[in-house]
Scaffold this motif. Structure first.
Motif, short mmCIF file in Angstrom:
data_model
loop_
_atom_site.label_atom_id
_atom_site.label_comp_id
_atom_site.label_asym_id
_atom_site.label_seq_id
_atom_site.Cartn_x
_atom_site.Cartn_y
_atom_site.Cartn_z
N TYR A 139 0.83 -1.20 0.00
CA TYR A 139 0.00 0.00 0.00
C TYR A 139 0.87 1.26 0.00
O TYR A 139 0.64 2.20 -0.77
CB TYR A 139 -0.91 -0.02 1.23
N SER A 140 1.90 1.27 0.84
CA SER A 140 2.79 2.43 0.95
C SER A 140 3.50 2.74 -0.36
O SER A 140 3.76 3.89 -0.69
CB SER A 140 3.81 2.19 2.07
N ASP A 141 3.83 1.68 -1.09
CA ASP A 141 4.50 1.88 -2.37
C ASP A 141 3.67 2.75 -3.29
O ASP A 141 4.17 3.68 -3.93
CB ASP A 141 4.78 0.52 -3.01
N HIS A 142 2.36 2.48 -3.34
CA HIS A 142 1.50 3.23 -4.25
C HIS A 142 1.15 4.62 -3.72
O HIS A 142 0.87 5.53 -4.50
CB HIS A 142 0.22 2.44 -4.52
N ILE A 143 1.18 4.78 -2.41
CA ILE A 143 0.87 6.09 -1.84
C ILE A 143 2.09 7.02 -1.90
O ILE A 143 1.98 8.21 -2.24
CB ILE A 143 0.38 5.94 -0.38
N TRP A 144 3.27 6.48 -1.55
CA TRP A 144 4.47 7.31 -1.49
C TRP A 144 5.49 7.00 -2.59
O TRP A 144 6.56 7.59 -2.62
CB TRP A 144 5.14 7.17 -0.12
N GLY A 145 5.16 6.08 -3.49
CA GLY A 145 6.04 5.81 -4.62
C GLY A 145 7.39 5.26 -4.23
O GLY A 145 8.43 5.75 -4.69
N ILE A 146 7.43 4.23 -3.38
CA ILE A 146 8.69 3.68 -2.89
C ILE A 146 9.52 3.10 -4.02
O ILE A 146 10.74 3.32 -4.09
CB ILE A 146 8.42 2.61 -1.80
N VAL A 147 8.88 2.35 -4.92
CA VAL A 147 9.63 1.72 -6.02
C VAL A 147 10.24 2.76 -6.94
O VAL A 147 11.39 2.64 -7.37
CB VAL A 147 8.71 0.76 -6.81
N GLU A 148 9.48 3.82 -7.24
CA GLU A 148 9.98 4.85 -8.15
C GLU A 148 10.98 5.79 -7.48
O GLU A 148 11.61 6.60 -8.15
CB GLU A 148 8.82 5.68 -8.70
N SER A 149 11.12 5.69 -6.18
CA SER A 149 12.00 6.60 -5.44
C SER A 149 13.17 5.84 -4.82
O SER A 149 12.96 5.04 -3.89
CB SER A 149 11.22 7.31 -4.33
N PRO A 150 14.40 6.06 -5.31
CA PRO A 150 15.54 5.41 -4.66
C PRO A 150 15.62 5.72 -3.17
O PRO A 150 15.92 4.84 -2.36
CB PRO A 150 16.74 6.00 -5.42
N ARG A 151 15.35 6.98 -2.80
CA ARG A 151 15.40 7.34 -1.38
C ARG A 151 14.32 6.57 -0.60
O ARG A 151 14.60 6.06 0.50
CB ARG A 151 15.18 8.85 -1.20
N GLY A 152 13.13 6.48 -1.16
CA GLY A 152 12.06 5.75 -0.48
C GLY A 152 12.41 4.29 -0.28
O GLY A 152 12.18 3.72 0.80
N SER A 153 13.00 3.67 -1.31
CA SER A 153 13.42 2.27 -1.20
C SER A 153 14.52 2.12 -0.15
O SER A 153 14.51 1.18 0.66
CB SER A 153 13.92 1.76 -2.55
N GLY A 154 15.48 3.04 -0.16
CA GLY A 154 16.58 2.98 0.80
C GLY A 154 16.12 3.13 2.23
O GLY A 154 16.53 2.39 3.13
N TYR A 155 15.21 4.08 2.46
CA TYR A 155 14.70 4.30 3.82
C TYR A 155 13.86 3.12 4.29
O TYR A 155 13.87 2.78 5.48
CB TYR A 155 13.89 5.60 3.88
N LEU A 156 13.14 2.48 3.36
CA LEU A 156 12.38 1.29 3.71
C LEU A 156 13.32 0.18 4.19
O LEU A 156 13.06 -0.47 5.21
CB LEU A 156 11.55 0.80 2.51
N LEU A 157 14.40 -0.04 3.44
CA LEU A 157 15.37 -1.07 3.83
C LEU A 157 16.01 -0.75 5.18
O LEU A 157 16.21 -1.65 6.01
CB LEU A 157 16.44 -1.22 2.75
#
Length: 464
Positions: A139-157
Motif C-alpha cells: 500500500y505504501s509503495d502506491h501512496i508514497w512511490g517507494i519503487v519509483e524513489s531510490p530514497r524511499g526504497s533505501g529508507y524502507l530497507l
C-alpha cells in the motif's frame, strides 16, 4: 499353525519397491553433504549477499534520485523482486538463509543479544503481523512511490534493518524472520509450492535423545526458525540453513526434490492466516497490474464519483481494499456454493480455509508473470547502471531484452500453468472428489486466471 515361508525373490522384490518409493536424498551426494556440514555453508553466500546489500542501500540513499539510473533500484526492483518467486519455487526458502536481514540478526544476537524467548503476542499473532506488514508495504509503495524513489526504497530497507536489530537485541533466534518480516508470509506460501523439501527420517528421529536439530550443539545453533525436524511437515518455515544437518548425530536428515505444489495437497492443519494471505496476494497482483494500464485513470474517476473527491490517496485506498476483498469474497462464496447441498456453516468455513491453499500456484504465476514484464522490458538497466558503478563508460540504449508482445505470450503461458496447478491442487485437496463437487473451485481458478490474462493483454507502463 505352520508359518508360510515367503520366497526370497519376493522379499527382495518388495524391498526394492520400498526403496524405490523413498525420496531421493541430495545429501547422499558426498560433496553436497560435506559442503552443507562445513563451516562455509551458508556463510559464504551470506557475506556475499550482505556486501551487495550494503552497496545497494548506499546507492539508494546517496546515489542519483533518477530510478532509471540508480543501480540500487535496478538490482532491487528489476532483478531481485522478479527473481524471488523463482527462488521459492525452485529451492524453497533458501533465500531466507542468505538474506542480509537474517545475517544481521545472527550477528546482533551473537554479540549483544539477550536471547529472551519470543513474546507470546508474536508467537500467537506473528502470521497476522506478517500479513499486515506485507499489505502495508504494498500500500505504501502506491501512496508514497517507494519503487519509483531510490530514497524511499533505501529508507524502507533501513527501517527493516532497524526492526531486525531491535528484535535481535532482545529475542532469541530469528524472531523477526519468523513473525515480522513482510516476506515471511509470501515465502512461506510460495515455498509450499516449491520443488525442494527437508525432512527427518521418522524411524530414526523417534529414537533420538539429543534433539540437537532444535536445541543445537557445538557444531551449530539450533534451528533459527524454531522448527523440530521430527514433527516438521511443511517447507513453509524451513530456510535450508543446514544447521540440523550439521547437528544431527544420526544422519536422519534428508533434502529431497519433490513435485511442485505437492505439499499443498495434504496440509494437516490448514490455517486461516495462510488462506487469507493467498487470496489477498491475488488482489494485490490485480492492483499492481491495474495501476500500470490505461484504464487505471478511468477506475479512479469512477471511484471519485462515489467518494466525492479526486484525491488520489483516498481513491486508491478504496480501490486497494476492493481489489483485496474481491478474491477473499469469491473464495468464500465458492466455498458456500460448494456446500449448498446440506453443508453447514462450519463446513463452509473449513472449506474456505482448506481450498484457499489452491490459489497459491496461481498467486505464484501472477507474481512471476507481472515481474517478468519488468525484468524483460527494463532488464538492461541492471547492466548499464552496474557498469557506471564500476567506472565503465557504457553507451545506454533500449532497456528491453524483448518486445512487450513476446512478454505477453510468456505471461499467458505462465498464468495457464498456474491455473492448471491450482485446479489440480483443488482436485487433490478435495481427495479426488467428483467433478460436480469440486466444479465451483475449478470455476474460481479459471475466473482468476482469465482476469489476470485480461490485465496482461493491456499495454503496461513502466514504473522504473
Amino acid at each position: 499353525m505352520v508359518p508360510v515361508a515367503i520366497p526370497k525373490d519376493k522379499l527382495s522384490k518388495e524391498k526394492k519397491q520400498m526403496e524405490e518409493k523413498k525420496p531421493y536424498n541430495l545429501l547422499s551426494i558426498p560433496v553436497v553433504k560435506k559442503f552443507i556440514q562445513s563451516k562455509w555453508y551458508p556463510g559464504i553466500f551470506q557475506w556475499i549477499v550482505l556486501a551487495v546489500f550494503s552497496v545497494i542501500v548506499y546507492e539508494l540513499v546517496a546515489g542519483t534520485v533518477d530510478p532509471t539510473r540508480n543501480v540500487g533500484t535496478s538490482l532491487t526492483w528489476v532483478l531481485w523482486w522478479p527473481l524471488i518467486p523463482i527462488f521459492f519455487l525452485v529451492i524453497g526458502r533458501f533465500w531466507c538463509t542468505i538474506c542480509p536481514f537474517g545475517k544481521v540478526s545472527d550477528i546482533i544476537r551473537k554479540t549483544i543479544g539477550s536471547n529472551r524467548p519470543m513474546p507470546k503476542f508474536l508467537r500467537k499473532y506473528g502470521l497476522w503481523m506478517i500479513d499486515f506488514f506485507f499489505i502495508a508495504i504494498t500500500y505504501s509503495d502506491h501512496i508514497w512511490g517507494i519503487v519509483e524513489s531510490p530514497r524511499g526504497s533505501g529508507y524502507l530497507l533501513l527501517l527493516l534493518v532497524t526492526m531486525v536489530v531491535g528484535t535481535s537485541i532482545f529475542y532469541e533466534r530469528r524472531t523477526f524472520c519468523k513473525t515480522l518480516c513482510f516476506l515471511g508470509g509470501l515465502s512461506g506460501n510460495y515455498s509450499r509450492s516449491g520443488s525442494l523439501e527437508l525432512r527427518g527420517t521418522p524411524d530414526i528421529c523417534k529414537t533420538c535423545k539429543t534433539q540437537s536439530c532444535f536445541k543445537g550443539s557445538e557444531k551449530a545453533e539450533g534451528c533459527p526458525m524454531f522448527q523440530f525436524v521430527r514433527t516438521m511437515e511443511t517447507a513453509a518455515d524451513c530456510n535450508l540453513c543446514g544447521n540440523c544437518v550439521k547437528n544431527c548425530p544420526n544422519n536422519s536428515i534428508r533434502i529431497s526434490p519433490r513435485v511442485p505444489t505437492s505439499e499443498l495437497w495434504g496440509i494437516k492443519k490448514p490455517m486461516l492466516e495462510h488462506t487469507f494471505l493467498a487470496a489477498v496476494i491475488m488482489g494485490i497482483v490485480f492492483v499492481q497490474n491495474i495501476t500500470m494500464v490505461t484504464i487505471w485513470q478511468d477506475i479512479l474517476n469512477a471511484i471519485g464519483t462515489v467518494t466525492g473527491t479526486d484525491n488520489y490517496n483516498v481513491n486508491f485506498t478504496v480501490a486497494f481494499i476492493i481489489a483485496m476483498a474481491i478474491p477473499v469474497g469469491l473464495l468464500y462464496g465458492t466455498a458456500k456454493l460448494a456446500t449448498l447441498t446440506g453443508g453447514s456453516v462450519e463446513k463452509v468455513k473449513k472449506n474456505f480455509v482448506r481450498f484457499g491453499y489452491a490459489i497459491i500456484p496461481l498467486d505464484l504465476a501472477g507474481h512471476l508473470a507481472h515481474n517478468l514484464f519488468h525484468i524483460i522490458t527494463e532488464g538492461k538497466a541492471i547492466w548499464y547502471n552496474s557498469a557506471v558503478l564500476f567506472g565503465m563508460n557504457v553507451k545506454r540504449g533500449d532497456l528491453a531484452f524483448a518486445p512487450a508482445s513476446s512478454v505477453q505470450l510468456l505471461q499467458y503461458i505462465i498464468i495457464v500453468i498456474g491455473m492448471i496447478g491450482s485446479i489440480y491442487t483443488a482436485y487433490r485437496i478435495g481427495n479426488k472428489g467428483s467433478f460436480k463437487a469440486l466444479a465451483p473451485y475449478y470455476v474460481l481458478m479459471v475466473l482468476l486466471a482469465v482476469a489476470n490474462i485480461y490485465l496482461f493483454s493491456l499495454p503496461m507502463m513502466h514504473r522504473v
